[in-house]
Design an enzyme around this catalytic site. Structure first.
Site, short mmCIF file in Angstrom:
data_model
loop_
_atom_site.label_atom_id
_atom_site.label_comp_id
_atom_site.label_asym_id
_atom_site.label_seq_id
_atom_site.Cartn_x
_atom_site.Cartn_y
_atom_site.Cartn_z
N ASP A 32 0.83 -1.22 0.00
CA ASP A 32 0.00 0.00 0.00
C ASP A 32 0.86 1.26 0.00
O ASP A 32 0.53 2.26 0.65
CB ASP A 32 -0.94 0.02 1.22
CG ASP A 32 -1.67 -1.29 1.42
OD1 ASP A 32 -2.08 -1.89 0.41
OD2 ASP A 32 -1.85 -1.71 2.58
N ASN A 171 -17.94 -7.01 -0.38
CA ASN A 171 -17.02 -6.77 0.74
C ASN A 171 -16.74 -5.28 0.94
O ASN A 171 -16.70 -4.80 2.06
CB ASN A 171 -15.71 -7.52 0.52
CG ASN A 171 -15.93 -9.01 0.47
OD1 ASN A 171 -16.09 -9.58 -0.60
ND2 ASN A 171 -15.97 -9.66 1.63
N GLU A 208 -11.61 -1.09 -3.66
CA GLU A 208 -10.95 -0.41 -2.54
C GLU A 208 -9.78 0.41 -3.06
O GLU A 208 -9.49 0.44 -4.25
CB GLU A 208 -10.47 -1.43 -1.50
CG GLU A 208 -9.38 -2.36 -2.01
CD GLU A 208 -8.94 -3.39 -0.97
OE1 GLU A 208 -9.62 -3.55 0.06
OE2 GLU A 208 -7.90 -4.04 -1.20
N HIS A 272 -3.41 -1.38 -5.12
CA HIS A 272 -3.35 -0.32 -4.12
C HIS A 272 -2.32 0.74 -4.52
O HIS A 272 -1.27 0.89 -3.89
CB HIS A 272 -3.06 -0.83 -2.72
CG HIS A 272 -3.54 0.14 -1.69
ND1 HIS A 272 -4.60 -0.13 -0.85
CD2 HIS A 272 -3.16 1.41 -1.42
CE1 HIS A 272 -4.83 0.94 -0.08
NE2 HIS A 272 -3.97 1.88 -0.42
N HIS A 348 7.20 -3.01 -31.49
CA HIS A 348 7.22 -4.25 -32.25
C HIS A 348 5.79 -4.64 -32.57
O HIS A 348 4.86 -4.44 -31.78
CB HIS A 348 7.95 -5.37 -31.51
CG HIS A 348 7.37 -5.74 -30.18
ND1 HIS A 348 6.31 -6.61 -30.04
CD2 HIS A 348 7.71 -5.36 -28.91
CE1 HIS A 348 6.03 -6.76 -28.76
NE2 HIS A 348 6.85 -6.01 -28.05
N ASP A 364 4.34 -2.79 -25.96
CA ASP A 364 4.94 -3.05 -27.27
C ASP A 364 5.94 -1.95 -27.65
O ASP A 364 6.77 -2.15 -28.54
CB ASP A 364 3.87 -3.11 -28.36
CG ASP A 364 3.07 -4.41 -28.34
OD1 ASP A 364 3.44 -5.32 -27.56
OD2 ASP A 364 2.10 -4.51 -29.09
N HIS A 441 14.23 4.92 -39.12
CA HIS A 441 12.95 4.54 -39.70
C HIS A 441 12.93 4.95 -41.17
O HIS A 441 13.52 5.95 -41.58
CB HIS A 441 11.77 5.16 -38.94
CG HIS A 441 11.70 6.66 -38.97
ND1 HIS A 441 11.12 7.37 -39.98
CD2 HIS A 441 12.14 7.59 -38.08
CE1 HIS A 441 11.18 8.66 -39.73
NE2 HIS A 441 11.81 8.82 -38.58
#
Length: 465
Positions: A32, A171, A208, A272, A348, A364, A441
């Site tokens: 937490d 709960n 929670e 958490h 990728h 990725d 690229h």
């Protein structure tokens, strides 16, 4: 074409939120975890100790520094009565010139009578100042309640928390209310979410641990769901910052978890969480806990090995948060944004290296910089979601493939990291085995090629994010 026909953008800029570097796990046996970045230049860390008997604080000038910072016990559970057991999920906040710690606790004689409480300190340094007990944070229902957090939107301070409603078969659910003071709520609380999806009801029906973050005109509450074993995960609520946040209809709930266990990276039960800011204030940092193994013997609450971890939180083009996956232990991965197409990232796709925008499958496009597989002071780029797989030169094309241990693969996956060829604030990757050739690229594919032109040098420059 990225490498030939398309013109360069008028302005190529480094990412507004540059890369951060952290090493996980940040704090062993601390669940937490919460990190508050304060105006005094320090980060303050608190968390649940596995003995459930005290509240601890650490501080450091960096997030990573919290890992080795001395730990101070600022408060210890009572021997009898209220606040005598199950000291859980503390959070530290600075409000109107004072420090407050919100936490949950049971009674010494009824350990499951969990309620919310607060401490207050007027000291400049909360590590050394005295703390006064401000008593219980009361809500209309006198029932199991925990995980209080606070935030402001539009000048209004809110408290959000988790609580059991005896009238419904869950709960815990997540609630929100305005605050009259740092330790009291005003008006009638509103229930924002009830666990209904399968991923919210595995083991226990749990919502929670709400945590708040804002991006532009949108606000978000993440929350944890299911039992605290490997089923534990994060959900997300979204709303407009200008909406009435006390209207449940103003919030949209994600139908799928936004952060969950990942077998490939060896991380189980992430949850958490909290959000903080990087040291330069430009990146959002996700703080959470998990375990490094899936199988637990006995009650997960008796397993002490949840640990606090951190990683960068990214944002999609529509300003929604992208949590990605809980990354592997060790150095956190980064993204590589194109210098001349800054909205596109190395990624990728079916293991081929490409350059694409809007990579919502975040992992990725994340790679960990590690020592070069062939050494020589070089680096290799390891896939975040396929540990053991690396960017490598495959006959001039860049692929992401598994290290087969051969010398040829190691050489093809090793690069010299250079200052960016088109911008020294960026990076370029020169082939280890074929000097003079760089990752670049071209037509939005990735290649290892010579970079003789101005355009090619721009294509071979990336900014770490």
């Amino acid at each position: 074409m990225a490498g030939f026909l398309l013109p360069l953008p008028a302005q190529a800029a480094a990412p507004a939120d540059p890369a951060v570097s952290y090493t996980n796990s940040l704090a062993e046996r601390r669940a937490d975890g919460q990190i508050h970045k304060h105006t005094d230049g320090y980060y303050y860390f608190t968390a649940t100790a596995p003995e459930y008997d005290r509240i601890i604080l650490r501080r450091a000038t960096t997030i990573q520094g919290l890992s080795t910072a001395p730990e101070t016990v600022i408060w210890t559970k009572h021997a009898t009565g209220e606040m005598g057991a199950h000291i859980w999920a503390p959070e530290i906040h600075f409000i109107d010139g004072k420090w407050y710690v919100y936490f949950a606790a049971g009674r010494a004689d009824d350990i499951w009578k969990i309620r919310m409480y607060a401490l207050e300190s007027s000291a400049a340094n909360p590590m050394t100042g005295s703390w006064a007990e401000k008593g219980r944070i009361a809500t209309p229902m006198d029932s199991f309640a925990l995980d209080a957090t606070t935030f402001t939107v539009g000048g209004t301070r809110y408290l959000s928390w988790a609580q059991h409603d005896p009238a419904i078969a869950t709960n815990s659910n997540v609630y929100i209310a305005k605050m009259a003071s740092p330790t009291t709520i005003s008006g009638t609380p509103v229930r924002l979410t009830v666990p209904t999806y399968g991923w919210e009801t595995a083991g226990f029906k749990v919502n929670e641990g709400p945590a708040f973050i804002r991006r532009g005109d949108k606000v978000f509450l993440s929350y944890s769901a299911s039992a605290t074993d490997s089923n534990y995960c994060l959900g997300l609520l979204s709303a407009s910052a200008s909406a009435n946040l006390l209207d449940p209809a103003a919030w949209t709930k994600s139908p799928t978890p936004v952060f969950k266990s990942n077998e490939a990276t060896g991380q189980y039960g992430p949850g958490h969480n909290f959000f903080t800011k990087s040291e330069d204030g430009r990146s959002d940092i996700l703080v959470y806990h998990d375990r490094g193994y899936k199988d637990i013997s006995g009650d997960p609450l008796n397993d002490p090995n949840r640990r606090t971890r951190v990683q960068k939180l990214y944002w999609n083009a529509d300003d929604t948060p992208n949590f990605g996956i809980p990354v592997a232990d060790g150095a956190t991965p980064k993204r590589l944004a194109s210098h001349n197409y800054p909205d596109r990232y190395i990624r990728h796709w079916e293991f081929r290296g490409k350059l694409e925008p809007n990579v919502t499958n975040l992992a990725d496009s994340q790679f960990r910089t590690v020592p070069g597989l062939s050494g020589g002071g070089a680096v290799s780029l390891e896939s975040a979601n396929y540990p053991g797989y690396y960017l490598h030169d495959k006959n001039g094309e860049v692929w992401v493939e598994k290290n087969d241990g051969s010398a040829a693969f190691k050489e093809s996956a090793t690069f010299h990291q250079r200052p960016g060829l088109a911008d020294s604030a960026g990076v370029s990757y020169e082939s280890y085995s074929r000097p003079g050739r760089f990752v670049r690229h071209f037509d939005f594919g990735l290649y290892v090629q010579p970079v003789g032109s101005t355009l090619a040098r721009a294509d071979a420059t990336f900014h770490l994010q």
